[in-house]
Every structure is written in C-alpha cells, then in structure tokens.
Design a protein around this motif. Structure first.
Motif, PDB file in Angstrom:
ATOM      1  N   SER A   1      40.043  60.561  76.030  1.00  0.00           N
ATOM      2  CA  SER A   1      39.497  61.867  75.648  1.00  0.00           C
ATOM      3  C   SER A   1      38.554  61.767  74.449  1.00  0.00           C
ATOM      4  CB  SER A   1      40.628  62.861  75.365  1.00  0.00           C
ATOM      5  OG  SER A   1      41.475  62.364  74.343  1.00  0.00           O
ATOM      6  N   ASP A   2      38.771  60.808  73.556  1.00  0.00           N
ATOM      7  CA  ASP A   2      37.855  60.591  72.430  1.00  0.00           C
ATOM      8  C   ASP A   2      36.576  59.894  72.889  1.00  0.00           C
ATOM      9  OD1 ASP A   2      39.592  61.730  70.609  1.00  0.00           O
ATOM     10  OD2 ASP A   2      40.347  59.813  69.852  1.00  0.00           O
ATOM     11  N   LEU A   3      36.699  59.056  73.881  1.00  0.00           N
ATOM     12  CA  LEU A   3      35.559  58.271  74.361  1.00  0.00           C
ATOM     13  C   LEU A   3      34.587  59.096  75.195  1.00  0.00           C
ATOM     14  CD1 LEU A   3      34.170  55.539  74.603  1.00  0.00           C
ATOM     15  CD2 LEU A   3      35.707  55.023  76.516  1.00  0.00           C
ATOM     16  N   ALA A   4      35.113  59.977  76.018  1.00  0.00           N
ATOM     17  CA  ALA A   4      34.290  60.732  76.969  1.00  0.00           C
ATOM     18  C   ALA A   4      33.144  61.455  76.266  1.00  0.00           C
ATOM     19  CB  ALA A   4      35.159  61.729  77.731  1.00  0.00           C
ATOM     20  N   GLY A   5      31.936  61.130  76.686  1.00  0.00           N
ATOM     21  CA  GLY A   5      30.738  61.736  76.127  1.00  0.00           C
ATOM     22  C   GLY A   5      30.203  61.051  74.881  1.00  0.00           C
ATOM     23  N   ASN A   6      30.956  60.098  74.331  1.00  0.00           N
ATOM     24  CA  ASN A   6      30.543  59.399  73.111  1.00  0.00           C
ATOM     25  C   ASN A   6      30.131  57.948  73.354  1.00  0.00           C
ATOM     26  OD1 ASN A   6      30.940  61.486  71.151  1.00  0.00           O
ATOM     27  ND2 ASN A   6      33.142  61.244  71.460  1.00  0.00           N
ATOM     28  N   GLU A   7      30.063  57.548  74.608  1.00  0.00           N
ATOM     29  CA  GLU A   7      29.813  56.146  74.939  1.00  0.00           C
ATOM     30  C   GLU A   7      28.498  55.625  74.347  1.00  0.00           C
ATOM     31  OE1 GLU A   7      32.293  57.929  78.290  1.00  0.00           O
ATOM     32  OE2 GLU A   7      30.548  58.562  77.125  1.00  0.00           O
ATOM     33  N   THR A   8      27.411  56.335  74.598  1.00  0.00           N
ATOM     34  CA  THR A   8      26.103  55.874  74.126  1.00  0.00           C
ATOM     35  C   THR A   8      26.056  55.810  72.604  1.00  0.00           C
ATOM     36  OG1 THR A   8      25.028  56.759  76.097  1.00  0.00           O
ATOM     37  CG2 THR A   8      23.622  56.366  74.186  1.00  0.00           C
TER      38      THR A   8
ATOM     39  N   LEU B   1      28.580  55.402  70.505  1.00  0.00           N
ATOM     40  CA  LEU B   1      29.403  54.286  70.016  1.00  0.00           C
ATOM     41  C   LEU B   1      28.695  52.956  70.199  1.00  0.00           C
ATOM     42  CD1 LEU B   1      33.095  55.102  70.992  1.00  0.00           C
ATOM     43  CD2 LEU B   1      32.236  54.501  68.731  1.00  0.00           C
ATOM     44  N   ILE B   2      28.099  52.751  71.354  1.00  0.00           N
ATOM     45  CA  ILE B   2      27.377  51.494  71.600  1.00  0.00           C
ATOM     46  C   ILE B   2      26.252  51.337  70.578  1.00  0.00           C
ATOM     47  CG2 ILE B   2      25.836  50.312  73.223  1.00  0.00           C
ATOM     48  CD1 ILE B   2      27.647  51.521  75.484  1.00  0.00           C
ATOM     49  N   ARG B   3      25.514  52.404  70.330  1.00  0.00           N
ATOM     50  CA  ARG B   3      24.390  52.341  69.384  1.00  0.00           C
ATOM     51  C   ARG B   3      24.872  52.078  67.963  1.00  0.00           C
ATOM     52  NH1 ARG B   3      23.109  56.012  66.116  1.00  0.00           N
ATOM     53  NH2 ARG B   3      24.011  57.701  67.340  1.00  0.00           N
ATOM     54  N   THR B   4      25.869  52.846  67.494  1.00  0.00           N
ATOM     55  CA  THR B   4      26.294  52.688  66.102  1.00  0.00           C
ATOM     56  C   THR B   4      26.981  51.345  65.856  1.00  0.00           C
ATOM     57  OG1 THR B   4      28.380  53.888  66.468  1.00  0.00           O
ATOM     58  CG2 THR B   4      26.487  55.175  65.669  1.00  0.00           C
ATOM     59  N   LEU B   5      27.753  50.872  66.824  1.00  0.00           N
ATOM     60  CA  LEU B   5      28.386  49.558  66.664  1.00  0.00           C
ATOM     61  C   LEU B   5      27.350  48.445  66.641  1.00  0.00           C
ATOM     62  CD1 LEU B   5      31.466  50.162  68.956  1.00  0.00           C
ATOM     63  CD2 LEU B   5      31.528  49.726  66.491  1.00  0.00           C
ATOM     64  N   THR B   6      26.355  48.543  67.506  1.00  0.00           N
ATOM     65  CA  THR B   6      25.279  47.547  67.504  1.00  0.00           C
ATOM     66  C   THR B   6      24.538  47.582  66.174  1.00  0.00           C
ATOM     67  OG1 THR B   6      25.047  47.684  69.906  1.00  0.00           O
ATOM     68  CG2 THR B   6      23.170  46.794  68.678  1.00  0.00           C
ATOM     69  N   ASP B   7      24.225  48.774  65.691  1.00  0.00           N
ATOM     70  CA  ASP B   7      23.542  48.903  64.399  1.00  0.00           C
ATOM     71  C   ASP B   7      24.364  48.303  63.258  1.00  0.00           C
ATOM     72  OD1 ASP B   7      21.440  50.196  65.682  1.00  0.00           O
ATOM     73  OD2 ASP B   7      22.014  52.204  64.982  1.00  0.00           O
ATOM     74  N   ALA B   8      25.686  48.456  63.318  1.00  0.00           N
ATOM     75  CA  ALA B   8      26.557  47.899  62.275  1.00  0.00           C
ATOM     76  C   ALA B   8      26.482  46.377  62.235  1.00  0.00           C
ATOM     77  CB  ALA B   8      28.001  48.354  62.497  1.00  0.00           C
TER      78      ALA B   8
ATOM     79  N   GLY C   1      31.322  48.107  58.215  1.00  0.00           N
ATOM     80  CA  GLY C   1      30.280  48.647  59.081  1.00  0.00           C
ATOM     81  C   GLY C   1      30.803  49.116  60.427  1.00  0.00           C
ATOM     82  N   VAL C   2      31.678  48.337  61.034  1.00  0.00           N
ATOM     83  CA  VAL C   2      32.251  48.712  62.328  1.00  0.00           C
ATOM     84  C   VAL C   2      33.127  49.961  62.164  1.00  0.00           C
ATOM     85  CG1 VAL C   2      33.920  47.992  64.092  1.00  0.00           C
ATOM     86  CG2 VAL C   2      32.072  46.447  63.408  1.00  0.00           C
ATOM     87  N   THR C   3      33.922  50.000  61.112  1.00  0.00           N
ATOM     88  CA  THR C   3      34.760  51.179  60.860  1.00  0.00           C
ATOM     89  C   THR C   3      33.890  52.416  60.650  1.00  0.00           C
ATOM     90  OG1 THR C   3      36.520  49.825  59.916  1.00  0.00           O
ATOM     91  CG2 THR C   3      36.537  52.171  59.358  1.00  0.00           C
ATOM     92  N   ASP C   4      32.855  52.288  59.823  1.00  0.00           N
ATOM     93  CA  ASP C   4      31.956  53.419  59.583  1.00  0.00           C
ATOM     94  C   ASP C   4      31.271  53.869  60.868  1.00  0.00           C
ATOM     95  OD1 ASP C   4      32.602  53.428  56.889  1.00  0.00           O
ATOM     96  OD2 ASP C   4      30.754  52.423  56.248  1.00  0.00           O
ATOM     97  N   ALA C   5      30.912  52.939  61.729  1.00  0.00           N
ATOM     98  CA  ALA C   5      30.263  53.286  63.000  1.00  0.00           C
ATOM     99  C   ALA C   5      31.196  54.101  63.882  1.00  0.00           C
ATOM    100  CB  ALA C   5      29.811  52.015  63.729  1.00  0.00           C
ATOM    101  N   VAL C   6      32.442  53.681  63.968  1.00  0.00           N
ATOM    102  CA  VAL C   6      33.429  54.413  64.769  1.00  0.00           C
ATOM    103  C   VAL C   6      33.636  55.812  64.185  1.00  0.00           C
ATOM    104  CG1 VAL C   6      35.863  54.475  65.456  1.00  0.00           C
ATOM    105  CG2 VAL C   6      34.571  52.340  65.653  1.00  0.00           C
TER     106      VAL C   6
END
Length: 128
Positions: free
Chosen positions: A11-18, A20-27, A90-95
């Motif tokens: 339920s947290d993931l749904a709609g946030n996929e793109t 999360l991928i972007r912010t984690l990559t940026d981190a 960085g990963v924590t902040d991205a999440v």
C-alpha cells in the motif's frame, strides 16, 4: 553496479514506484558521481501487510528495508566509513522523501558485499 532491493508494504509502494526509483538512484549518484547513474539497479518489492511480521506477529506499519549490493572492494578504501555513512543517509532520505517522515526511524539499509569474480552478468563472470 550498485543494486538496491527495496521491500515496502504494497500500500505504501502503489503509485510511488517511479519516485522511489528516481530518488534512490539520485542518492547513489550523489555519493559516486554522475557516471554511476546508468549502473544503479533498483528492484522494488511490494509486500502485502499480512506477510510482513515483526516479533512473531504481523507488523502494523513496517518501514521499508533496503538491501544494497555493493562491491566488497569499497570497504577496503580509506574513506569506506564515510561512503557507507553517506549512502545510508542518502538512501534513507530518498525513501523518506517519497513515503514520508513516519518511516524514517525504521528504514533499514543493509550492505551486502560481493567479492570480485563472484557475480555474473549475461552468462559471464564479472571480474571488475
């Protein structure tokens, strides 16, 4: 290639996929540099809430868990502690940026080191 596998309540993931991928990559890029962007591999795994347990019971609202696959050689560098600290922050902040401050205290970032020559890609052993 940094590999991040992120386990998140569905339920947290749904709609946030793109996001999360972007912010984690940026981190990761913030630590390694822009050259690394094309090598960051993010896997998002949505877990139904009744399949995530803590202390022997289903968890009420678990925070995401990130397994970060990294080359073992990173830990031999003189700046290894600083690199690990920057990646964890960085990963924590991205999440948190995507899922909200409520998850921060429980975000787990676990590093799994792979020795050179112990990974395969496309049917061949990767030696560097």
């Amino acid at each position: 290639m940094p590999h991040l596998s992120v386990r998140v309540v569905e339920s947290d993931l749904a709609g946030n996929e793109t996001a999360l991928i972007r912010t984690l990559t940026d981190a990761v890029v913030a630590v390694y540099g822009e050259w690394a962007r094309g090598t960051v591999d993010v896997h998002l795994v949505g877990v139904p809430p009744h399949r995530w347990g803590v202390g022997g019971v289903p968890a009420a609202a678990p925070s995401p868990a990130v397994t970060f696959g990294i080359r073992e050689s990173v830990f031999g560098r003189p700046d290894a502690d600083a690199i690990v600290a920057r990646l964890v922050a960085g990963v924590t902040d991205a999440v948190v940026e995507v899922l909200g401050e409520r998850v921060r205290a429980g975000v787990l970032v676990e590093f799994v080191a792979t020795p050179a020559g112990r990974t395969g890609l496309g049917g061949a052993v990767v030696t560097s």
